[in-house]
Motif scaffolding. Structure first.
Motif, short mmCIF file in Angstrom:
data_model
loop_
_atom_site.label_atom_id
_atom_site.label_comp_id
_atom_site.label_asym_id
_atom_site.label_seq_id
_atom_site.Cartn_x
_atom_site.Cartn_y
_atom_site.Cartn_z
N LEU A 159 0.84 -1.19 0.00
CA LEU A 159 0.00 0.00 0.00
C LEU A 159 0.88 1.24 0.00
N PHE A 162 -2.08 -0.73 9.14
CA PHE A 162 -2.03 -1.52 7.91
C PHE A 162 -1.00 -2.64 8.01
N TYR A 202 -0.15 -5.81 5.60
CA TYR A 202 0.26 -5.10 4.39
C TYR A 202 1.67 -4.54 4.52
N PRO A 215 2.92 -0.09 -5.92
CA PRO A 215 1.95 -0.45 -4.88
C PRO A 215 0.74 -1.13 -5.49
N VAL A 221 -2.31 -0.72 -4.06
CA VAL A 221 -3.37 0.27 -3.83
C VAL A 221 -2.70 1.54 -3.34
N ILE A 248 -10.01 -1.83 1.04
CA ILE A 248 -8.74 -2.30 0.48
C ILE A 248 -8.88 -3.76 0.05
#
Length: 142
Positions: A24, A41, A46, A65, A67, A134
């Motif tokens: 991310l 996160f 992540y 990334p 997202v 996400i």
């Protein structure tokens, strides 16, 4: 790791994901927000890349990334401008963008969607709501 370092030396920045972890890009000019959400996160599994503003986001988006989580009110390039540039760039236009902001008025929410943002999420929502968005975006990429 040696191959990753060699690639980094040749290309100029790292593209290697931590094995099995979605990556991310968290873009926010507020250091405390980057730290708080970055930890949340990471705890959710992540890998996190951070950027401090819209210009920095353009550079960090080269790190592939999965997202991009993009604040709106930032110096240099605001979130709307950064989203538009990311979506115009052939190298980054495929990366889903979540507009994540304190601008909570419903009239303001759709503003990023015509620019290519996938979702608009208010910072006042619980972290779990953002994590669900996400997960949903990542499930569509598969």
């Amino acid at each position: 790791l040696e191959q990753a370092e060699e690639l980094d030396r040749i290309v100029g920045h790292a593209f290697v994901h931590v094995e099995g972890k979605p990556r991310l890009l968290l873009v926010d000019d507020d250091a405390s927000m980057r730290k708080i959400y970055g930890k949340r996160f990471e705890a959710a599994g992540y890998e996190i890349i951070t950027a401090t503003d819209g210009e920095d986001a353009q550079l960090k988006a080269r790190e592939s990334p999965d997202v991009i989580i993009l604040d709106i009110v930032m110096p240099k390039l605001n979130g709307y401008e950064a989203c538009a540039k990311l979506k115009q760039n052939p190298a980054t236009r495929h990366i889903p963008v979540i507009m994540f902001t304190s601008k909570g008025h419903p009239r303001e929410q759709p503003s990023g969607l015509p620019l290519g943002a996938d979702v608009y999420v208010s910072k006042s929502c619980r972290t779990e709501v953002l994590l669900e968005h996400i997960k949903l975006i990542l499930s569509k990429k598969v």
